[in-house]
Design an enzyme around this catalytic site. Structure first.
Site, PDB file in Angstrom:
ATOM      1  N   LYS A  31       3.162 -15.474   2.249  1.00 27.63           N
ATOM      2  CA  LYS A  31       3.514 -16.204   0.997  1.00 27.63           C
ATOM      3  C   LYS A  31       4.795 -16.432   1.043  1.00 27.63           C
ATOM      4  CE  LYS A  31       1.994 -17.695  -3.044  1.00 27.63           C
ATOM      5  NZ  LYS A  31       1.006 -18.839  -3.128  1.00 27.63           N
ATOM      6  N   TYR A  41       0.864  -1.189   0.073  1.00 24.73           N
ATOM      7  CA  TYR A  41      -0.091   0.002   0.036  1.00 24.73           C
ATOM      8  C   TYR A  41       0.944   1.319  -0.065  1.00 24.73           C
ATOM      9  CZ  TYR A  41      -4.692  -1.995   1.097  1.00 24.73           C
ATOM     10  OH  TYR A  41      -5.820  -2.394   0.965  1.00 24.73           O
ATOM     11  N   ASP A  88     -12.619  -9.114   4.153  1.00 22.77           N
ATOM     12  CA  ASP A  88     -13.497  -8.897   3.517  1.00 22.77           C
ATOM     13  C   ASP A  88     -14.118 -10.361   3.235  1.00 22.77           C
ATOM     14  OD1 ASP A  88     -13.468  -6.086   3.079  1.00 22.77           O
ATOM     15  OD2 ASP A  88     -14.163  -6.345   0.896  1.00 22.77           O
ATOM     16  N   ASP A 106      -6.412  -7.303   4.104  1.00 24.49           N
ATOM     17  CA  ASP A 106      -7.479  -6.384   3.542  1.00 24.49           C
ATOM     18  C   ASP A 106      -8.528  -7.466   2.836  1.00 24.49           C
ATOM     19  OD1 ASP A 106      -8.979  -4.258   2.415  1.00 24.49           O
ATOM     20  OD2 ASP A 106      -7.965  -4.569   0.529  1.00 24.49           O
ATOM     21  N   ASP A 142      -3.033 -18.236  -0.130  1.00 22.71           N
ATOM     22  CA  ASP A 142      -3.634 -18.785  -0.681  1.00 22.71           C
ATOM     23  C   ASP A 142      -4.497 -20.033   0.106  1.00 22.71           C
ATOM     24  OD1 ASP A 142      -1.481 -20.225  -0.424  1.00 22.71           O
ATOM     25  OD2 ASP A 142      -1.370 -20.880  -2.801  1.00 22.71           O
TER      26      ASP A 142
HETATM   27  C1  IPM Z   1     -10.279  -1.174   4.283  1.00 19.67           C
HETATM   28  C2  IPM Z   1     -10.499  -0.704   2.808  1.00 19.67           C
HETATM   29  C3  IPM Z   1      -9.333   0.278   2.494  1.00 19.67           C
HETATM   30  C4  IPM Z   1      -8.134  -0.548   2.417  1.00 19.67           C
HETATM   31  C5  IPM Z   1      -9.605   1.206   1.271  1.00 19.67           C
HETATM   32  C6  IPM Z   1     -10.641   2.019   1.172  1.00 19.67           C
HETATM   33  C7  IPM Z   1      -8.428   1.939   1.177  1.00 19.67           C
HETATM   34  O1  IPM Z   1     -10.829  -1.477   1.954  1.00 19.67           O
HETATM   35  O2  IPM Z   1     -10.046  -0.544   5.239  1.00 19.67           O
HETATM   36  O3  IPM Z   1     -10.329  -2.485   4.483  1.00 19.67           O
HETATM   37  O4  IPM Z   1      -7.777  -1.259   1.496  1.00 19.67           O
HETATM   38  O5  IPM Z   1      -7.400  -0.736   3.407  1.00 19.67           O
HETATM   39 MG    MG Z   2     -10.698  -3.503   2.484  1.00 20.75          MG
END
Ligand code: IPM
Ligand code: MG
Length: 372
Positions: A189, A142, A249, A245, A221
């Site tokens: 990884k 990032y 999700d 990240d 993975d």
């Molecule tokens: C998160 C989000 C952020 C990230 C974005 C909005 C930059 O997806 O906090 O998980 O990638 O960290």
């Molecule tokens: Mg995110």
């Protein structure tokens, strides 16, 4: 306790869900005699619209002097489909994390017994899941050097980590595992990436000072697969920025809605609390977004200041809303309850804080809550 809280509601549904989190905090103030003060500032697309900057100086200054930051959401589709946009809303959040040194992002993932049927995953698989992701937040790909060649045909993002960056979050993750079930899984990884091999080296060395914690290693993975195959095997997951990240999700599927997941981003001097979900622009202003993640982020804020009983009262109120079906449509298709109704119910419940509220569903439906 006196606390100065900066409110950065951001874009999309951010302001709506944030309003509910503030209601919950105000209910806590009322119940426990605390004194929280709130100051608002803009961030993200709305800040670009107003000031041409996703993180205006004033916003950053407010965050620095606050005891804690409550964050809504960031992002606007008008930037997503424009790869040439020089200024993007997300830069506001990334800069905020970097400037405040919020290196540890803590994302708890847990199944709510009342919602096990909501997940697309089988009940037998997700029951009893309760783990926390420790995601490194200010390093890695990032923030590494970004390059694009002159004619725009070759681009790269550098993934760089230092021993120091790895060890400070590793210590927090080991401590968390020690307070939970003594199991830490490092996700990396290391079969391919040099940076991952450094993570393994540093984390395994630190592990020697936490003998009660069993350290496991998992390639990312495989971790992505294990997370939905057998999520209850995890206790604390430690990982770098981008893997965290993505996995968080994925983890949100377990609980049935990303609208339930809260997070804390902790640094040495500052702390920020935000729902994991994004700005959900399609729902903006529609009073349908789930405020639970935002309210649970407020609970994490309380815990950060050792207000454990207060946090528990918030969590109990959330559980009650789920149990009684006072939920937004993402959890119950066709639900008649909107964002503000759920927020009102939870705030009322916090104030009342006794077992059977005899809440009149009709009043909630009409938004006639006792406190706003
Ligand atoms: C998160 C989000 C952020 C990230 C974005 C909005 C930059 O997806 O906090 O998980 O990638 O960290
Ligand atoms: Mg995110």
């Amino acid at each position: 306790m006196d606390l100065k809280i900066a409110l950065l509601s951001g874009d999309g549904i951010g302001p709506e869900v944030m309003e509910q989190a503030v209601k919950a905090l105000q209910a806590i103030e009322e119940n426990f005699g605390h004194n929280f003060s709130y100051k608002e500032a803009v961030v993200g697309a709305i800040a670009i619209d107003k000031f041409d900057d996703p993180l205006p100086e004033k916003t950053l200054a407010l965050c620095k002097e606050a005891d804690a930051i409550l964050f809504g959401a960031i992002g606007d589709p008008k930037y997503d489909n424009d790869p040439s946009a020089k200024i993007r809303p997300e830069q506001g959040l990334l800069r905020l994390r970097k400037e405040l040194g919020l290196f540890a992002n803590i994302r708890p993932i847990k199944t709510f017994p009342t919602l096990v049927d909501n997940s697309p995953l089988k009940k037998e698989i997700i029951s009893g899941t309760d783990f926390t992701i420790y995601r490194e937040l200010t390093g890695g790909i990032y923030f590494g050097e970004k390059k694009i060649n002159d004619n725009g045909t070759v681009a790269s993002d550098l993934c760089e980590y230092s021993q120091k960056e790895i060890s400070r979050i590793a210590h927090l993750a080991f401590k968390a595992a020690k307070n939970r079930n003594n199991k830490l899984t490092l996700v990396d990884k290391a079969n391919v990436l040099e940076s991952s091999r450094l993570w393994r080296k540093v984390v395994s060395k630190i592990g020697e000072s936490y003998p009660e914690v069993t350290l496991h290693y998992l390639f990312v993975d495989n971790a992505a697969m294990q997370l939905i195959l057998n999520p209850s095997q995890f206790d604390v997951i430690l990982t770098e920025n981008m893997f965290g990240d993505i996995l968080s999700d994925e983890g949100s599927v377990i609980g049935g809605s990303i609208g339930l997941l809260a997070s804390a981003s902790i640094g040495e001097d500052n702390a920020l609390f935000e729902p994991i979900h994004g700005s959900y622009p399609q729902a903006k202003g529609g009073n349908i977004a789930n405020p639970v993640a935002s309210i649970l982020s407020a609970a994490m804020l309380l815990e950060h200041f050792s207000l454990y009983e207060e946090a528990m009262v918030v969590r109990e109120a959330v559980d009650k809303s789920l149990e009684k079906g006072i939920v937004t449509p993402d959890l119950h298709a066709g639900s008649k309850y909107g964002t503000s109704h759920v927020g009102d119910f939870i705030a009322d419940r916090i104030v009342e804080n006794h077992d059977d509220l005899n809440m009149n569903d009709e009043n909630i439906g009409l938004g006639k809550s006792t406190i706003i």
